[in-house]
Enzyme design. Sequence first.
Site, PDB file in Angstrom:
ATOM      1  N   HIS A 244      57.169  39.085 -14.942  1.00 27.49           N
ATOM      2  CA  HIS A 244      56.220  39.366 -16.021  1.00 27.49           C
ATOM      3  C   HIS A 244      56.755  40.535 -16.856  1.00 27.49           C
ATOM      4  CE1 HIS A 244      52.847  37.554 -13.313  1.00 27.49           C
ATOM      5  NE2 HIS A 244      53.459  36.622 -14.023  1.00 27.49           N
TER       6      HIS A 244
ATOM      7  N   GLU B 210       0.830  -1.195   0.000  1.00 24.46           N
ATOM      8  CA  GLU B 210       0.000   0.000   0.000  1.00 24.46           C
ATOM      9  C   GLU B 210       0.865   1.246   0.000  1.00 24.46           C
ATOM     10  OE1 GLU B 210      -2.205   1.022   3.566  1.00 24.46           O
ATOM     11  OE2 GLU B 210      -1.014  -0.448   4.698  1.00 24.46           O
ATOM     12  N   GLY B 211       0.259   2.318  -0.474  1.00 23.01           N
ATOM     13  CA  GLY B 211       0.920   3.616  -0.458  1.00 23.01           C
ATOM     14  C   GLY B 211       0.061   4.604   0.291  1.00 23.01           C
ATOM     15  N   GLY B 212       0.218   5.880  -0.045  1.00 28.66           N
ATOM     16  CA  GLY B 212      -0.492   6.909   0.699  1.00 28.66           C
ATOM     17  C   GLY B 212      -1.978   6.940   0.441  1.00 28.66           C
ATOM     18  N   PHE B 213      -2.410   6.508  -0.733  1.00 27.34           N
ATOM     19  CA  PHE B 213      -3.832   6.650  -1.041  1.00 27.34           C
ATOM     20  C   PHE B 213      -4.430   5.401  -1.677  1.00 27.34           C
ATOM     21  CE2 PHE B 213      -2.617   6.768  -5.313  1.00 27.34           C
ATOM     22  CZ  PHE B 213      -3.726   6.808  -6.140  1.00 27.34           C
TER      23      PHE B 213
ATOM     24  N   HIS C 217      51.571  50.097 -30.356  1.00 30.99           N
ATOM     25  CA  HIS C 217      51.522  50.728 -29.041  1.00 30.99           C
ATOM     26  C   HIS C 217      51.183  52.209 -29.178  1.00 30.99           C
ATOM     27  CE1 HIS C 217      53.359  52.675 -25.458  1.00 30.99           C
ATOM     28  NE2 HIS C 217      52.813  51.642 -24.856  1.00 30.99           N
TER      29      HIS C 217
ATOM     30  N   LYS D 250      -4.233  -1.839  -8.617  1.00 32.98           N
ATOM     31  CA  LYS D 250      -4.083  -0.674  -7.753  1.00 32.98           C
ATOM     32  C   LYS D 250      -5.496  -0.214  -7.394  1.00 32.98           C
ATOM     33  CE  LYS D 250      -1.802   3.853  -7.767  1.00 32.98           C
ATOM     34  NZ  LYS D 250      -0.882   4.730  -8.533  1.00 32.98           N
TER      35      LYS D 250
ATOM     36  N   ASP E 192       8.368  11.840 -10.254  1.00 34.70           N
ATOM     37  CA  ASP E 192       8.550  11.080  -9.014  1.00 34.70           C
ATOM     38  C   ASP E 192       9.396   9.840  -9.279  1.00 34.70           C
ATOM     39  OD1 ASP E 192       8.311  10.717  -6.289  1.00 34.70           O
ATOM     40  OD2 ASP E 192       6.454   9.571  -6.434  1.00 34.70           O
TER      41      ASP E 192
END
EC number: 2.7.11.21
Length: 705
Positions: free
Chosen positions: A609, A90-93, A569, A110, A204
Amino acid sequence: MSLGPLKAINDKQLNTRSKLVHTPIKGNTADLVGKENHFKQTKRLDPNNDHHHQPAQKKKREKLSALCKTPPSLIKTRGKDYHRGHFLGEGGFARCFQIKDDSGEIFAAKTVAKASIKSEKTRKKLLSEIQIHKSMSHPNIVQFIDCFEDDSNVYILLEICPNGSLMELLKRRKVLTEPEVRFFTTQICGAIKYMHSRRVIHRDLKLGNIFFDSNYNLKIGDFGLAAVLANESERKYTICGTPNYIAPEVLMGKHSGHSFEVDIWSLGVMLYALLIGKPPFQARDVNTIYERIKCRDFSFPRDKPISDEGKILIRDILSLDPIERPSLTEIMDYVWFRGTFPPSIPSTVMSEAPNFEDIPEEQSLVNFKDCMEKSLLLESMSSDKIQRQKRDYISSIKSSIDKLEEYHQNRPFLPHSLSPGGTKQKYKEVVDIEAQRRLNDLAREARIRRAQQAVLRKELIATSTNVIKSEISLRILASECHLTLNGIVEAEAQYKMGGLPKSRLPKIKHPMIVTKWVDYSNKHGFSYQLSTEDIGVLFNNGTTVLRLADAEEFWYISYDDREGWVASHYLLSEKPRELSRHLEVVDFFAKYMKANLSRVSTFGREEYHKDDVFLRRYTRYKPFVMFELSDGTFQFNFKDHHKMAISDGGKLVTYISPSHESTTYPLVEVLKYGEIPGYPESNFREKLTLIKEGLKQKSTIVTVD
C-alpha cells in the site's frame, strides 16, 4: 371505479344490509358474538402462551365453534329462505355450512353461535370483521354476500370456493413449480394491493386462508384479524397472527407497532412454503419459531433447488426491517416474474404438477400482463411509476444545481371454513423444481438477459450519493467502473473456459477498505475510517479531508477541471486557518466512530500500500452501499451484513463476513468454486449480479446541460 379508504371502526352499530340480499341483522346487536377464542387479535401475547402449543391444561377448553349448533335444514330470514347443505369445516370460533337459496345458488355460511358472545368487545370484533369484509370488492378476495341471524346463530354468507385452499394444494402436492407460484403470487399481490389501498391490513395471510374458486383463481378470505388504519402513519400494537407467518415487528414491536408490511412478510413466507414445501421458520415448538423469525434464521435446502431470482425475491421480502421490504409494485418488477408464466391453472393442479415448458418467452410476458390486469395491478402500478418518474426527474434537477441527491428512499384461524374443500380435520400450518432449460439460440438468451437487466436496474435506484461537480471527475469514475466491470466479465469468460493455471492467477493483495462509516450528509458530510486507520470526511461541498493515522499529517482534496481531483498535503501543526473547522469535524467523527462503531475487518496497511487512499464517491442503494476508492477498489456493504470488495481491475474479490472474518481470492477461482470457500451463506452469485449492475449503471456518464 376506485373506492376511497375505509373509515376507522367506531362504536356505532353497523348496517349489515347487503345490496345483494336485503336481510339485515335483526334484534339487539349487542347479542352478536365475536371470536373470543381468537385471543391473538386482542391480547398482547406472551409467545409462551400460544394456544397451538400450550402445555396440557387441567381442563381442556372447549372451542367456541363447538357451541355452534347445526342450523336447521331451512334457515328463514326476512324476505329470503336458505336450505342448509353439507358441513364444510370449522375453525376456532365458527363452523361453515353450504347453503342454497330458492333459485339454487350455493353459498358458504360462516356460522357463529350466539352462546359464544360474552362481551361488548367480542361483539365489536365480529362487527369489525363484517364491516371490513363487506367493503371488499376485488376479483381475488372472497365476496361478502350477506349477514343475518336467527335465535341461535349469526350467519355470514360468502362466495363459495369449491376447490379447497393453497394449504390443501401443498399438502397434496408437497411442493409446487415456479410457473404456477408466479401465477398465484400475482393474484395474491393484486388482492393485498387493493386491501392496502383501502387502509386495510389483513394480518392473517396464510395458505389456509387463500381459496380456489371454480376456475382455480385465488381468493383471500377470513378477515377476523383484519384492521383498518385511520391514516397511513397509524401503527397497530396487538400481537396477532399465526406463528409460522407472523412478522418480526409484531413479535418485537410493543413500542414501535406494525403496519402494512406485515402482509408483505406473510407473502414471503407463503412464497417460500409453496416452493420448498414448508414455511421458512418451521420448528417443533412455537418459541423456537418465534426466535428464528426474530433472527431471520432460514436457508434454502440444497435438495429442493429454486432459481436464484426466486431466492433474491424471497430474501428481500423476508427482511427484518419492514422499511427494507419491497413494496407490492416493486415486487412485481423483480426478474423472477419474467420466467415461464401460465395463462391459467388447470383443474388437475390438485393431483399433478402442470407442464408449462412449451410456453414461449413472449407468450409468458403476455400471460403475466394479462394476470396483472385481471388482478387489477396494472392501474395502481402505473400511478406508482408516474410518481417514481417524477422523483427521478426532480433528483436529476437537484444534481444539476449541485445539491445532494436525495431519491425516494427511498392460532388455528378458520383454515377451511370458507371452502367446501375443508373437513373437520384441523390443518397444521407447516408446510433442479424447474430444471434450467437450454435456450434455443443466442438471440433468445440475449433478449432474456436484457429483460432481466432492465428489471434489475429498477431495483438499483440510488437513495443518496455525494454530488460530483467536475465532469472530468465523472469521466474518471465511469472509466474505473467500466474497467472493473470488464475485469469481472473477463474472469467469468476464463471460468467458462476452465479457469486459469496457478502461474497466471493474480497475486493476492488485500485492498484498503472502509471499516467504519457515518452518513451525516444532512449537516456535514460522509465520514469514514479505512483499514489503514486513516479518517476521512467527504464534505457536502465535495471536498475531502483525510487525516493520516501514522503521522501528524492530513490531505485536503478538492475537484479539479483538468485532473479530476487535486490533493494538498499539510502538517497538522501548519494547517491553514480556513481548514481548522474541517479538522474539528474530522476529530468529532473520529471520536464518535471509535466510541460507537466496530471495525468490520482485521485488514491493515500492507507494504504494497504505497499511496494514501480516499473515498471518491459513495452511493446508497436499497440492496447495498457502494464505495468507490481512489485506488480503483469498489466496496459493497450489503444489507444482510455481508461485504464484498472488487479490486485489481476486477481480478480480485474480497469477502468480509458478518463476524468480521476477511479473505481475498482471485475472482476466477471463486467462480470456479461456485461460492466464497467456507461461506455458502454469502450468496456470492446473487451479490455478484447486483455488483455488476451497479458498476454498469455507474459506467454511464449522465450530464445535464
